[in-house]
Design a protein around this motif. Sequence first.
Motif, mmCIF file in Angstrom:
data_model
loop_
_atom_site.group_PDB
_atom_site.id
_atom_site.type_symbol
_atom_site.label_atom_id
_atom_site.label_comp_id
_atom_site.label_asym_id
_atom_site.label_seq_id
_atom_site.Cartn_x
_atom_site.Cartn_y
_atom_site.Cartn_z
ATOM 1 N N GLY A 1 7.674 55.216 15.941
ATOM 2 C CA GLY A 1 6.432 55.804 15.779
ATOM 3 C C GLY A 1 7.249 57.697 14.806
ATOM 4 N N ASN B 1 5.797 61.275 13.918
ATOM 5 C CA ASN B 1 4.391 62.560 13.948
ATOM 6 C C ASN B 1 4.472 62.294 12.135
ATOM 7 N N THR B 2 2.749 63.027 12.836
ATOM 8 C CA THR B 2 2.564 62.620 11.359
ATOM 9 C C THR B 2 2.611 63.446 10.333
ATOM 10 N N HIS C 1 5.986 60.302 7.029
ATOM 11 C CA HIS C 1 5.433 59.584 7.209
ATOM 12 C C HIS C 1 4.060 59.255 6.411
ATOM 13 N N HIS D 1 1.377 61.108 16.945
ATOM 14 C CA HIS D 1 2.256 59.909 16.789
ATOM 15 C C HIS D 1 1.682 59.091 15.581
#
Length: 174
Positions: free
Chosen positions: A50, A52-53, A58, A132
């Motif tokens: 997972g 975070n954007t 990412h 996320h």
Amino acid sequence: MSKVMQKANTALFPLPTILVTSMAEGCPPNIMTLAWTGIMNSEPPILYIGVNTIRYSHKLIQESGEFVINIPSADLARQVDYCGQVSGDKVDKFMDTGLTATPAAFVKTPMITECPVNIECRVRETLCLGSHDAFIADILAVHYNEEVLNEKGRPDISLIKPYGYSLGEYRLLS
């Protein structure tokens, strides 16, 4: 025994402490400290992370469709903590930490030599969850430093020395 209810939160613990390496075309490799990961399936072997954007990693994983999970020993806690404090779009974490990038067998993203376990992953699906994204990935290969295997060739947790993240602090898993 009475219970105290609190609002919904991320209260699952301990969480594994890992370093995720990622890389995209034209970008140097990056290291990210992460705790949100787990196995999702055994045949075929699938896991998720997972992320975070807003994180630099990412972007790299989204563009390349691959990453490597590197399981650090407790001896690497200082480097792990550093990698969680700074962004790879501003610094070279391999250079700053002295960690060594080693070529992987199936992905372009490097592994971290000093980590006793490395898991090569190719993204199968991205699940957008809000803050996320879950990168669901096929496990392509698992690498072990020879010195953490027992006489039968199996990983020995006491030699790997993994540790977890719980409620804002690191904890040994013994």
